[in-house]
Every structure is written in C-alpha cells, then in structure tokens.
Design a protein around this motif. Structure first.
Motif, PDB file in Angstrom:
ATOM      1  N   UNK A  56       0.820  -1.258   0.098  1.00 42.95           N
ATOM      2  CA  UNK A  56      -0.094  -0.048  -0.053  1.00 42.95           C
ATOM      3  C   UNK A  56       0.753   0.986  -0.036  1.00 42.95           C
ATOM      4  N   UNK A  57       1.635   1.296  -0.939  1.00 44.09           N
ATOM      5  CA  UNK A  57       2.476   2.650  -0.974  1.00 44.09           C
ATOM      6  C   UNK A  57       2.157   4.031  -1.494  1.00 44.09           C
ATOM      7  N   UNK A  58       0.839   4.046  -1.705  1.00 46.87           N
ATOM      8  CA  UNK A  58       0.291   5.259  -2.135  1.00 46.87           C
ATOM      9  C   UNK A  58       0.136   6.066  -1.174  1.00 46.87           C
ATOM     10  N   UNK A  59       0.414   7.372  -1.599  1.00 49.93           N
ATOM     11  CA  UNK A  59       0.420   8.731  -0.522  1.00 49.93           C
ATOM     12  C   UNK A  59      -0.377   9.734  -1.291  1.00 49.93           C
ATOM     13  N   UNK A  60      -1.698  10.070  -0.716  1.00 48.03           N
ATOM     14  CA  UNK A  60      -2.495  10.998  -1.352  1.00 48.03           C
ATOM     15  C   UNK A  60      -2.419  12.637  -0.603  1.00 48.03           C
ATOM     16  N   UNK A  61      -2.221  13.534  -1.348  1.00 42.86           N
ATOM     17  CA  UNK A  61      -2.112  14.687  -1.014  1.00 42.86           C
ATOM     18  C   UNK A  61      -3.060  15.751  -1.443  1.00 42.86           C
ATOM     19  N   UNK A  62      -4.211  16.199  -0.630  1.00 48.33           N
ATOM     20  CA  UNK A  62      -5.159  17.074  -1.241  1.00 48.33           C
ATOM     21  C   UNK A  62      -4.405  18.483  -0.995  1.00 48.33           C
ATOM     22  N   UNK A  63      -4.706  19.239  -2.339  1.00 44.61           N
ATOM     23  CA  UNK A  63      -3.519  20.561  -2.443  1.00 44.61           C
ATOM     24  C   UNK A  63      -5.082  21.357  -2.257  1.00 44.61           C
ATOM     25  N   UNK A  64      -5.016  22.059  -1.289  1.00 42.18           N
ATOM     26  CA  UNK A  64      -6.097  23.048  -1.144  1.00 42.18           C
ATOM     27  C   UNK A  64      -5.627  24.549  -0.897  1.00 42.18           C
ATOM     28  N   UNK A  65      -4.412  24.667  -0.406  1.00 43.09           N
ATOM     29  CA  UNK A  65      -3.811  26.075  -0.330  1.00 43.09           C
ATOM     30  C   UNK A  65      -3.846  26.895  -1.499  1.00 43.09           C
ATOM     31  N   UNK A  66      -4.377  27.949  -1.678  1.00 41.89           N
ATOM     32  CA  UNK A  66      -4.316  28.812  -3.107  1.00 41.89           C
ATOM     33  C   UNK A  66      -2.922  28.958  -3.622  1.00 41.89           C
ATOM     34  N   UNK A  67      -1.939  29.362  -2.697  1.00 42.24           N
ATOM     35  CA  UNK A  67      -0.718  29.454  -3.472  1.00 42.24           C
ATOM     36  C   UNK A  67      -0.143  28.429  -3.838  1.00 42.24           C
ATOM     37  N   UNK A 112      -0.593  12.366  -6.183  1.00 40.46           N
ATOM     38  CA  UNK A 112      -0.525  11.180  -5.690  1.00 40.46           C
ATOM     39  C   UNK A 112       0.957  10.690  -5.818  1.00 40.46           C
ATOM     40  N   UNK A 113       1.536  10.129  -4.767  1.00 31.69           N
ATOM     41  CA  UNK A 113       3.001   9.740  -4.797  1.00 31.69           C
ATOM     42  C   UNK A 113       3.237   8.269  -4.329  1.00 31.69           C
TER      43      UNK A 113
END
Length: 212
Positions: A56-67, A112-113
């Motif tokens: 299970x090597x997936x790493x999810x990053x929700x990109x929310x910061x406007x900058x 996704x990483x």
C-alpha cells in the motif's frame, strides 16, 4: 462472505462494462464542490487496490492552499509551453487548441505519490521489479477513477508537470516518487468518445492478443 465465480450476474457485468466505457479523462469541470466526505470516501475505495506485497505505497495529498495551487498552475504553464514547442510544426496548432488540464475549474486537486521507503510489505515482490511499487499506486489511481465515475464525478490526470518541482511545491518527503496530479469534480459535459479522439489528436487502437 465468500464469493464464487457466479456471484456477479450478467446485469452487474453489463453495468461494469458501461462504467469502463464511460470512464473518461475529464478536462472541463463545473465549479460546484463535491459533497462533504466524498473525497475521503473515494480515497478509501482507492486503498482497496492491489499492491505488491500488500505494501500500500500510495500517498495522497489534497492540495487546498491557494498559493500551492497557483504554483502548480504556473508549473503546468511552463511545462506545457515546452511541450508545445517540442511538437512538430504541423501539429502545433492542434496541440494549442487542446485543453490539457482542468486546474482552473476542478474543485479538488489531488497529488499522488509512491513511497518507496515504506516498510509495509517487507519488500515482498520488489527485489527484481522495484518499479512494482509505482505500478501499485497506478492501480490505486485507476480504482479511484472508476469509483469517482460511478458517483458521477469526473477525474483528469495532469501529467505535464515536472515531478521534482511538484514535490518541492507540496513539501513532501524527498523519498516520495510523484505519480500524478489529479483534478476531480463534476464534468461540464459527457461524451462516449474520448476528447483527444474527437479533436483528431489520436484514435483508439484495436487491441490484439499475442500468442507465444
């Protein structure tokens, strides 16, 4: 519950075929947000994907910061300009007419990483093919794609990005390998034929099965 080969009836298989047929790389989104909890639910379904050695090597990053979103958008513009310049002259006009991302419209951005340093799985299946870790993450992305489509949510995979710059913008661990940047939201339109085929970029090839 144990399922046998007959557990899924013809009606279910027909619906599965329809889901696969209507899975599209969406580039045009409506602006409205997803329902509360939808993203977490979809990521949970993505985690049901197979992975080498159950790593299970997936790493999810929700990109929310406007900058951060703005920095990703700028990076896409830079890479896209380079890609346009690299196209043969006779294809540049067609390339320029393609909308190759949904970064300005999609309410959800998800990077996704793959984490090659994960101890989970104890290295099983990775000695001769370490790239199987990345393949596992791609399976999770595809699972997410189908789960989203089943709920009427579209997804687009943005690949015209420099992995090192994306990792720097999002400030993730150095060991993580960038797999893809996903845009999710409700599609602005629906087409059975892929957009790149409709616009004359490429046609879907008929697949052949080789025997040896």
């Amino acid at each position: 519950m144990v399922h046998n080969a007959d557990a899924f009836d013809p009606a279910f298989r027909s619906e599965l075929t329809r889901l696969l047929t209507w899975r599209r790389d969406v580039r045009h989104f409506l602006g409205r947000p997803l329902p509360e909890g939808a993203l977490a639910r979809l990521v949970g379904l993505a985690a049901l994907a197979p992975s080498v050695g159950l790593s299970q090597p997936w790493r999810f990053v929700s990109v929310e910061a406007p900058e951060r979103r703005a920095a990703i958008r700028a990076e896409f513009a830079r890479c896209n300009a380079e890609a346009l310049a690299a196209e043969p002259r006779e294809r540049q006009a067609l390339y320029a007419r393609l909308k190759l991302e949904g970064l300005d419209q999609a309410p959800v951005h998800l990077a996704v990483f793959a984490d090659p340093s994960t101890p989970q799985g104890h290295g099983l299946g990775r000695r001769t093919m370490p790239e199987a870790l990345a393949y596992s993450v791609v399976m999770a992305v595809h699972t997410l794609w189908l789960a989203a489509r089943a709920e009427g949510i579209g997804m687009g995979w943005v690949s015209i990005l420099d992995p090192a710059r994306v990792a720097a913008v999002l400030d993730v661990p150095d060991a993580w390998q960038f797999i893809g940047y996903l845009c999710l939201g409700y599609p602005a339109d629906e087409h059975e034929v892929p957009e790149l085929e409709r616009r004359g970029w490429e046609r879907r090839a008929r697949q052949t099965l080789l025997s040896r």
